[in-house]
Design an enzyme around this catalytic site. Structure first.
Site, PDB file in Angstrom:
ATOM      1  N   ASP A 286      36.115  53.334  68.223  1.00 14.53           N
ATOM      2  CA  ASP A 286      34.812  52.855  68.880  1.00 14.53           C
ATOM      3  C   ASP A 286      35.084  51.309  69.074  1.00 14.53           C
ATOM      4  O   ASP A 286      34.863  50.700  68.275  1.00 14.53           O
ATOM      5  CB  ASP A 286      33.728  53.163  67.884  1.00 14.53           C
ATOM      6  CG  ASP A 286      32.472  52.818  68.487  1.00 14.53           C
ATOM      7  OD1 ASP A 286      32.327  52.064  69.375  1.00 14.53           O
ATOM      8  OD2 ASP A 286      31.436  53.451  68.040  1.00 14.53           O
ATOM      9  N   HIS A 287      35.203  51.179  70.503  1.00 15.95           N
ATOM     10  CA  HIS A 287      35.763  49.653  70.558  1.00 15.95           C
ATOM     11  C   HIS A 287      34.809  48.641  70.132  1.00 15.95           C
ATOM     12  O   HIS A 287      34.973  47.568  69.986  1.00 15.95           O
ATOM     13  CB  HIS A 287      36.205  49.417  72.018  1.00 15.95           C
ATOM     14  CG  HIS A 287      34.991  49.556  72.923  1.00 15.95           C
ATOM     15  ND1 HIS A 287      34.530  50.675  73.626  1.00 15.95           N
ATOM     16  CD2 HIS A 287      34.449  48.554  73.534  1.00 15.95           C
ATOM     17  CE1 HIS A 287      33.582  50.439  74.479  1.00 15.95           C
ATOM     18  NE2 HIS A 287      33.228  49.259  74.402  1.00 15.95           N
TER      19      HIS A 287
ATOM     20  N   HIS B 192      28.053  53.922  69.636  1.00 18.29           N
ATOM     21  CA  HIS B 192      27.796  52.539  69.445  1.00 18.29           C
ATOM     22  C   HIS B 192      26.476  52.273  68.918  1.00 18.29           C
ATOM     23  O   HIS B 192      26.555  51.389  67.815  1.00 18.29           O
ATOM     24  CB  HIS B 192      27.805  51.961  70.832  1.00 18.29           C
ATOM     25  CG  HIS B 192      29.053  52.017  71.564  1.00 18.29           C
ATOM     26  ND1 HIS B 192      30.346  52.189  71.161  1.00 18.29           N
ATOM     27  CD2 HIS B 192      29.221  52.372  72.956  1.00 18.29           C
ATOM     28  CE1 HIS B 192      31.123  52.557  72.085  1.00 18.29           C
ATOM     29  NE2 HIS B 192      30.570  52.473  73.241  1.00 18.29           N
TER      30      HIS B 192
END
Lengths: 511, 352
Positions: A202-203, A265
């Site tokens: 999950d960047h 996110h």
């Protein structure tokens, strides 16, 4: 050759903070090399890591795709991607070193022969470049191919580490589209890889500002005492995008922005904001706290009144006339996919009882902005005349995730002059202005962590499943009730979202 | 914005700074430290440029102190630059006459409040940085042993005067080498019995690298001369062969290990701005540097630090242990440091 464990490297010293962590010898096998992500983020991040001296000597990169390519063609693609998108300056020496280790294996996912060729290729790299039999497989491909690819990896023996080496598999969101599919996906991966070798990217978690949430909260004494229901009125977590769905129609339609953004996110941001202090920053401790707080998230009883979804219609966004969602290429005219979603949730813990968390995300909004805002209660008593504090709002602490990374504090201040007039002012701490050149891209950090095998920044399957448990009832409710409300592209979302806040006596922050 | 002030005072400099900031509309936020650069007119341009580059990573107020003619009347000229070349602010101070002796009185009021101070001498290093008036103001004192004509002698003096907070660019320059060496030893390896650093003559970085290796690995380590540029190789002797990192061209290093293919990696020499940025990254005392530089000073007795032929050094060391040759100047090689008697064979590398 002594291959036993050597826990103490005499050259390492915890006091020696100049020495960075460097990945050990390994090969990164990249599936889906021609994709946007690979060109814009992964390949440049690999170069940036090499340029910073964080990749091991002999590091090799193998691309796998359905292209009739030679090594040279892939090197060219990588070269162009690096030149265009890398963060650090282009150095011929660094590139040449890296390019020597870039290989390409053509093939399709259903072709066992191609995977055998891949196995041969990595083996050859072990012999030629000393990569030590350590392979990381980066699946930058649609999830529907995961099963095929991991099974081929198993059949070709690639997934089996030999004594003293490792295998890791890296996957990107989406991790399923609901709880059942997430579990199914997980089962597929687990058939071949154990949980500890699965790295879910999950960047957002690789971003400096997101990691800074933990530093801000737990390294300081200034904020934690007020980080609770006694002082916080509510929390707003926003991820706004100014772009539409662009070329992602095929992926996006039917999925929607709630699944695309809130599930991963925003809920991760919520977890970091709301979690208790971990006993240490070891991966297990941090993940345990995140899982705890995610399991305490409660949905409102009346989903109709406390959730909103929208779809952008044609309008003007930032001075450009843009199409509505239904006019985007590849979108069926009756699509009910949400491009805006706002949700109220509560966190059932002593710290947060009665403090709502409002999550919102949308495409084609006025501006690109991601932030976590803690809005504080009003002062219990104001020893001023009511007219003096008319312009005084609620105090806020805002963690700006992107752009303009930093922290803002909003509080009241006296307006210069003879009368006692109090007005809101902002105090800014700005990462973005001064630190951008040095702060690495999220993907650099995450790729390095994969190659080193350092898991704290990667969500665990448990967190993924907990997040789906939060979102699934909302999606089910939406399926059965109504349809998305239209909002003008370039605005701040549908009116219903503002009405939802107004019912609670609150308002969205204008970003 | 550039403001020139001649025959001025710190009060006027501060006024000019805040006026400039106001006119630029930028707030006074974000400065994490004050960097005091002590330099000469001839080298101020390069020093300011490197500082400004480093300030992109570490927003700071840069105060450049230039001593002009010590004769004649005391005078202070100042040049204030805000928002010209990057974030932060630069003040160039030119001191004349007796004022040169009292530079601290000028600098002290100009420090950013409640933030660390770093002093940097890009040229000739003072004998005792911490005892300099401006050095005493600073948490970190950064020198460059290569700035003078006798780098090794300078480094030795700096070692003797070491105070917590001192560092030297000779140390900063070898971070890349040290990273690579540490990463190399992260992998399984055999017992290390000796080490050798190859570099161009009078290279203080090579001496420090040898001292560090000797200190950490507890094996004898020698420095031998090569044609450069800079450090050209490091060789760790193990029981089954050498682990060698060679960099003949100053750009690309080759790692060779027994029974393994050679591997290459870029290892470039960094410009001053990057060295400075690295120094500004940590503001606490560098204890590992202290250990290395003290070890270097201890093992350095004679004036001849390096000799061209030292092939047998590794073998000798293994046979005799380092203790007997503690003086270092014996024979053809000089040991950067003597190996301690208790662990002459690098036993720390292997615990299994």
């Amino acid at each position: 050759m002594n291959t036993g464990p050597q826990p103490l490297n005499p050259l390492r010293d915890p006091r020696d903070k100049r020495l960075p962590r460097v990945a050990g010898p390994c090969v990164l096998v990249l599936f889906g090399v021609t994709g946007d992500l690979s060109r814009k983020k992964l390949l440049p991040a690999i170069y940036d890591l090499a340029n910073r001296g964080l990749l091991p000597p002999g590091f090799s990169l193998v691309g796998f795709a359905r292209r009739d390519w030679e090594h040279q063609d892939f090197r060219q693609l990588a070269h162009d991607a690096v030149k265009e998108h890398a963060r650090t300056p282009f150095r011929e020496d660094v590139w040449n070193q890296l390019a020597e280790g870039i290989h390409f294996v053509p093939g399709t996912f259903d072709d066992p022969g191609a995977f055998e060729a891949l196995a041969m290729a990595v083996k050859e790299l072990d012999e030629q470049r000393g990569t030590g039999g350590n392979y990381a497989f980066y699946l930058s491909i649609p999830p529907k191919f995961f099963q095929e690819v991991v099974q081929q990896l198993q059949a070709s023996g690639l997934s089996q580490p030999s004594e003293g080496s490792w295998r890791r598999v890296v996957i990107e969101k989406p991790f399923g589209h609901d709880l059942a599919s997430a579990q199914e996906l997980n089962a597929i991966l687990h058939e071949v890889f154990p949980e500890e070798s699965i790295f879910r990217i999950d960047h957002y978690l690789g971003k400096e500002t997101v990691q800074n949430i933990l530093a801000l909260r737990f390294a300081n004494n200034l904020f934690e005492p007020i980080w609770n229901r006694s002082y916080v009125d509510h929390v707003q977590i926003t991820m706004a995008e100014d772009i539409g769905i662009g070329g992602r129609a095929g992926y996006f339609d039917g999925v929607g922005t709630a699944r695309d953004v809130i599930q991963n996110h925003l809920l991760q941001l919520l977890a970091l904001t709301a979690m208790e202090e971990p006993v240490s920053f070891a991966a297990e401790s941090v993940r345990a706290e995140k899982a705890k707080v995610l399991s305490a998230v409660r949905l409102p009883k009346d989903l109709g009144a406390n959730t909103v979804r929208g779809q952008y219609s044609a309008g003007w966004q930032g001075g450009v006339k843009v199409r509505g969602y239904h006019e985007e290429e590849g979108i069926p005219p009756n699509s009910r996919t949400d491009t805006y979603a706002a949700v109220r949730v509560d966190v059932d813990t002593r710290r947060w009882a009665g403090v709502p968390f409002y999550l919102r995300t949308g495409k084609r909004l006025a501006r690109r902005a991601t932030e976590v805002a803690l809005v504080f209660q009003r002062a219990p008593h104001l020893p001023f005349a009511a007219t003096d504090t008319e312009e005084l709002g609620q105090n806020a602490l805002v963690i700006r995730v992107q752009p303009d990374e930093g922290v803002t504090m909003r509080f009241g201040s006296k307006v210069p002059g003879t009368s006692m007039e109090v007005r809101d002012v902002n105090m800014d701490f700005d990462y973005g202005e001064s630190f951008t050149e040095s702060s690495p891209e999220a993907y650099e950090r995450l790729l390095l962590d994969v190659l080193i095998g350092d898991p704290p920044l990667f969500p665990r399957q448990e967190e993924v499943e907990l997040s789906w448990e939060i979102l699934d009832p909302i999606e089910e409710y939406w399926d059965k009730h109504g349809k998305p409300e239209l909002y003008k592209a370039g605005s701040w979302g549908p009116k219903a979202a503002d009405e939802m806040m107004a019912r609670d006596g609150r308002a969205w922050r204008r970003l | 914005m550039n403001i020139d002030l001649t025959n001025t005072t710190t009060r006027k400099v501060l006024d000019a700074l805040s006026a400039a900031r106001h006119r630029m509309g930028g707030p006074a936020t974000g400065k994490v430290l004050t960097l005091v650069v002590l330099t000469e007119e001839a080298s101020q341009y390069d020093a300011v440029r490197a500082s400004t580059e480093a300030a992109r990573e570490h927003p700071c107020r840069i105060i450049v102190v230039i001593g002009r003619s010590p004769h004649g009347e005391s005078r202070l000229d100042a040049e204030v630059r805000v928002g010209e070349t990057g974030p932060g602010e630069t003040v160039v101070l030119r001191l004349y006459g007796q004022l040169i002796e009292h530079a601290d009185s000028v600098v002290l009021p100009l420090l950013v409040p409640d933030t660390p101070v770093v002093a940097w001498w890009p040229g000739i290093a003072p004998d005792k940085p911490a005892e300099e008036a401006l050095g005493a103001l600073a948490q970190r004192r950064v020198t460059d042993a290569r700035g003078g004509s006798d780098p090794l002698g300078t480094l030795k003096k700096l070692a003797e005067a070491y105070e917590p907070g001192d560092t030297d660019f000779a140390w900063t320059r070898i971070t890349g080498w040290r990273t690579l060496l540490a990463a190399t030893l992260d992998q399984p390896h055999d017992d290390i019995t000796g080490a050798r650093v190859e570099a161009d003559p009078h290279n203080p970085s090579a001496a420090l690298l040898a001292a560090w290796l000797s200190d950490r690995l507890a094996v004898p380590c020698t420095v031998t001369e090569s044609h450069g540029p800079g450090i050209t190789g490091v060789r760790l002797t193990t029981t089954v062969g050498d682990i060698a990192i060679t960099r003949p061209d100053g750009r690309v290093a080759t790692l060779s290990r027994p029974e393994q293919p050679d591997r290459q990696v870029a290892l470039h020499r960094r410009p001053t701005s990057e060295l400075l940025a690295e120094e500004l990254r940590r503001l606490d005392p560098d204890e590992v540097y202290r250990d290395a530089v003290l070890r270097f000073a201890k093992g350095l007795d004679g004036p001849a630090q390096t000799t061209p032929e030292a092939e047998e050094a590794g073998g000798e060391a293994e046979a005799g242990g380092g203790a007997a040759k503690g003086g270092g100047a014996a024979g053809k090689t000089t040991e950067a440091a003597a190996a301690p008697a208790k662990a002459p064979r690098g036993g720390r590398g292997k615990k299994s």
